[in-house]
Design an enzyme around this catalytic site. Structure first.
Site, mmCIF file in Angstrom:
data_model
loop_
_atom_site.group_PDB
_atom_site.id
_atom_site.type_symbol
_atom_site.label_atom_id
_atom_site.label_comp_id
_atom_site.label_asym_id
_atom_site.label_seq_id
_atom_site.Cartn_x
_atom_site.Cartn_y
_atom_site.Cartn_z
ATOM 1 N N GLY A 64 0.675 -0.634 -0.389
ATOM 2 C CA GLY A 64 0.522 0.082 0.048
ATOM 3 C C GLY A 64 1.150 1.456 -0.066
ATOM 4 C CB SER A 65 0.182 4.615 1.496
ATOM 5 O OG SER A 65 0.510 5.768 1.660
ATOM 6 C CB CYS A 66 4.609 6.481 -0.888
ATOM 7 S SG CYS A 66 4.398 6.061 -2.312
ATOM 8 C CB THR A 67 2.036 7.560 4.000
ATOM 9 O OG1 THR A 67 2.159 8.400 2.923
ATOM 10 C CG2 THR A 67 2.434 8.995 4.834
#
Length: 600
Positions: A64-67
C-alpha cells in the site's frame, strides 16, 4: 529453552529481542498502524487490534501507501514502535523509515529480511532475538517474566554516514557532482539527502545513480511531529530542490481548514508541513493525482514519484520510469536530482511475471475497475501482473486511475500491465518480456463478489456521508457527477464531500460543473484527501460512509471507525439524494441463473 538460529540480511542497524507477533499477510503501516498507540487498525488484516509496541513484528513485507515509511519513523520516535522488524523479503518503504530515524534522529530499529523458508519458521516462535549481523535466534517459549521485565531493546550506535570512499568500496559509481554533494560542498541538506540516497541504493543493489527530471513528494503528509521535524530540519539546513517538484495531498485544506472546524493542534502543524516543502522550492499543487497536472511526465522519462496510486499510474499508464518511492526518499532525490538505478528505472524490471485472466465487464458500471484492481492487488503481492480479457473494454483514464489506486492499496507492486490498454502491453508476450509467467490465474465473478463484500461490508442501509475523490477527482469525473446531480435534491441527513486538486477545481469551474455541484450541496475540499480526513469533516454522528473508491473503502474502517458501502459513481449520487445505499449487489455482479442452479 530450545533455540533455532536463522541467518537474515540486516537492512538497518541495531539489535533487539521480544515476543514474536507473526502474520503471513503483508501490512501497510499507513492506514494499518496507529502512530499514537501502535495498534494495528487495518480492519481487514489478521492482526487487527494487536499492539506492535515492543514486539518483534514478523510480516512478509509492507504494502500500500508510500507513507508507510513516515508512520514507521513516527512510531519509532514516539516509543510505540516494534522492538524489531523481521521481513520475508526486503521492503524499501519500511527500511527507509528506520534508516531516516537512524541517520537524522539517532534512533535505530533493527530490520532484517530472512527469505521465504526461514520466515515460515517464525510462525510458531514465541520469542526472537534479532542481532546486528542479521542473525535471528528463535525460541518456542518466552523468557520468565523477570527476564522479560529486564529486557530492553538494545540499539547500537548509528553507523557513520556513508562517504565517497564507502560508496566506492561498495561498488557504487559516483559522478564528480555526486562526490561534491556527499562532501558537503552543496550544503548540509543535500549532503544528508545524498547519504540517505546511497543507503537506499545499497539496499536496492544499485551500482550507480541516474538523473531524474521531476519529483512528486508524498512526505508532506502529516503523520505526527516527527514528519514536521524532518522537513523543518531540512529547511534549517537550507534545502532547495534541484528538479521541478510537485506536492501530494497534505493533511488539511491549507486555505480552509479553520472554516472546516479542524482543531488547530492538528491543523497548524499539518499546514506548516506543506509550507515547509513549498519553502524548499516545491509547487503547491497539493494533489494525490499529479498525472492530471499539465506537468505530467512523458513516456520514458525518469522521475521520482511517491504516493502509491501515482506511482503505478506513472509507470503503467504514462510509461514514465519511477520506483515506488517511500516518503523521505522522494525529497532526498528531489534535493540531489539523483536516484538509484534500480527497480522500474531498469527496463528488465518492468516486465510482468504473473498472467491474470479477468472477466470482461459486460454490462458493468464504473465500480468494476476499482473492484478488479483491489482483487488483483491481493493476488499479486510484489509481483507485476499482466491482465488479459479487457482488450475490447475501452478503458478510460478515469478507469485506469480507479483501478490503479485500488491495486496499489492491496499490493506492493510498482506497476501493472493491461493487454491492449497500457503502453508496454501490446500483447501478453510483450508484457511478459517473452518469458512464460511464473504463475497464471483466472478471476471469476464469484471472486469479485467476495472482494465486493470485503469493501462493502456495512449491514446498515442508511448512509450519513458520501465520500468522493480518492484519488482526487478529474475534470471528467466532476462533469459526470454534475450531470448525475443536476436538478436533484440532496437528502438532508446525508452529506456529500468531494476532494480534488486546486488545478482541477479551476478547470471544473470553467466548465460550469462547480456551480452545479455547489448548488446541490457538495462540499468541495482541495489540498487534502480522504486518507487524511477525519472528524469534523467526517461528521461526528456519522456511522456509515459510501464511496466509489476501492482505496478508501479499504482504509476508511480503520482510519475513521465507520462502516462502509462501496459502489459506482451513479450509486453514490443516488445515495446522496435518498440517504440509502443500494440494497443488493449490482446486477452485473449477480450470479446468472445458470450459476445459481449449478450443482455445488
Amino acid at each position: 529453552m530450545q533455540a533455532q538460529a536463522i541467518q537474515g540480511e540486516a537492512l538497518t542497524s541495531g539489535s533487539a529481542e521480544g515476543q514474536v507477533l507473526f502474520s503471513d499477510t503483508a501490512l501497510s503501516f499507513w492506514g494499518g498502524v496507529a502512530p499514537t498507540s501502535g495498534e494495528v487498525i487495518d480492519r481487514h488484516h489478521p492482526l487487527s487490534g494487536k499492539i506492535i509496541t515492543g514486539k518483534v513484528l514478523a510480516i512478509p513485507n509492507g504494502r500500500g501507501s508510500c507513507t508507510g515509511s513516515s508512520v514507521l519513523m513516527e512510531v519509532i520516535l514516539n516509543g510505540n514502535g516494534p522492538a524489531a522488524l523481521v521481513l520475508e523479503q526486503a521492503d524499501e518503504i519500511l527500511a527507509l523509515g528506520a534508516i531516516v530515524a537512524e541517520l537524522v534522529f539517532g534512533h535505530a530499529l533493527p530490520v532484517v529480511s530472512v527469505g521465504s523458508a526461514a520466515f515460515a519458521s517464525l510462525r510458531d516462535a514465541a520469542w526472537a532475538q534479532v542481532q546486528a549481523d542479521g542473525q535471528v535466534l528463535l525460541s518456542d517459549q518466552a523468557p520468565s517474566a523477570s527476564v522479560q521485565a529486564a529486557t530492553v531493546a538494545a540499539t547500537s550506535e548509528s553507523p557513520s554516514a556513508p562517504s565517497a570512499q564507502d560508496a566506492a568500496n561498495n561498488g557504487m559509481q559516483l559522478s564528480a557532482q555526486d562526490q561534491e554533494i556527499l562532501a558537503g560542498a552543496q550544503g548540509k541538506a543535500r549532503q544528508v539527502a545524498m547519504q540517505i540516497v546511497l543507503r537506499m541504493a545499497r539496499l536496492q543493489g544499485a551500482t550507480e545513480l541516474i538523473d531524474v527530471v521531476q519529483a512528486h513528494i508524498d512526505g508532506c503528509i502529516y503523520t505526527g511531529s516527527a514528519s514536521l521535524r524532518f522537513a523543518q530540519q531540512l529547511c534549517a539546513w537550507g534545502a532547495q530542490v534541484k528538479v521541478p517538484t510537485t506536492l501530494n495531498s497534505i493533511s488539511v485544506d491549507q486555505r480552509r481548514w479553520r472554516a472546516l472546524g479542524i482543531d488547530p493542534v492538528f491543523g497548524e502543524p499539518a499546514s506548516a508541513l506543506g509550507q515547509a516543502y513549498v519553502d524548499m522550492g516545491a509547487q503547491a499543487s497539493y494533489t494525490c493525482a499529479p498525472y492530471l497536472l499539465d506537468t505530467a511526465p512523458l513516456a520514458g522519462e525518469h522521475i521520482v514519484w511517491a504516493e502509491s496510486n501515482a506511482v503505478v499510474y506513472a509507470n503503467s499508464v504514462l510509461g514514465a520510469y519511477t520506483a515506488k518511492y517511500a516518503d523521505f526518499l522522494d525529497i532526498c532525490i528531489a534535493l540531489t536530482g539523483r536516484a538509484p538505478k534500480a527497480g522500474c528505472h531498469l527496463p528488465g524490471n518492468r516486465y510482468a511475471t504473473l498472467r491474470i485472466d479477468v472477466p470482461a465487464p459486460q454490462g458493468a458500471d464504473d465500480a468494476y475497475y476499482p473492484l478488479l484492481g483491489y482483487h488483483v492487488g491481493l493476488m499479486c503481492g510484489t509481483q507485476i501482473p499482466v491482465l488479459c480479457g479487457l482488450e475490447k473494454s475501452g478503458l478510460t483514464s478515469d478507469d485506469m486511475k480507479a483501478f490503479g489506486a485500488a491495486f496499489a492499496t492491496s499490493s506492493a507492486a510498482p506497476m501493472f500491465h493491461i493487454v491492449g490498454a497500457t503502453p508496454e502491453a501490446v500483447d501478453a508476450t510483450t508484457a511478459l518480456g517473452g518469458k512464460a509467467p511464473t504463475q497464471s490465474f483466472s478471476v471469476s465473478l464469484q471472486d469479485l463478489q467476495h472482494s465486493w463484500r470485503e469493501l462493502s461490508s456495512s449491514p446498515e442501509s442508511t448512509v450519513d456521508l458520501v465520500a468522493l475523490g480518492n484519488p482526487h477527482f478529474s475534470a471528467t469525473e466532476c462533469h459526470a457527477l454534475a450531470r448525475l446531480l443536476q436538478g436533484r435534491q440532496r437528502h438532508p441527513a446525508t452529506q456529500t464531500v468531494l476532494t480534488l486538486g486546486r488545478a482541477v477545481k479551476e478547470q471544473a469551474r470553467a466548465n460550469g460543473d462547480i456551480a452545479v455541484l455547489e448548488a446541490f450541496g457538495v462540499n468541495l475540499i482541495t489540498d487534502t484527501c480522504w486518507c487524511m480526513l477525519d472528524e469534523p469533516v467526517v461528521p461526528v454522528a456519522a456511522r456509515v460512509i459510501m464511496t466509489n473508491s476501492g482505496k478508501y473503502a479499504h482504509y476508511a474502517p480503520g482510519l475513521t471507525g465507520r462502516q462502509v458501502h462501496f459502489g459506482s459513481l451513479a450509486a453514490c449520487a443516488d445515495t446522496a439524494c435518498t440517504g440509502q445505499a443500494p440494497p443488493t449487489l449490482p446486477a452485473w455482479l449477480l450470479p446468472s441463473p445458470a450459476t445459481e442452479s449449478a450443482p455445488a
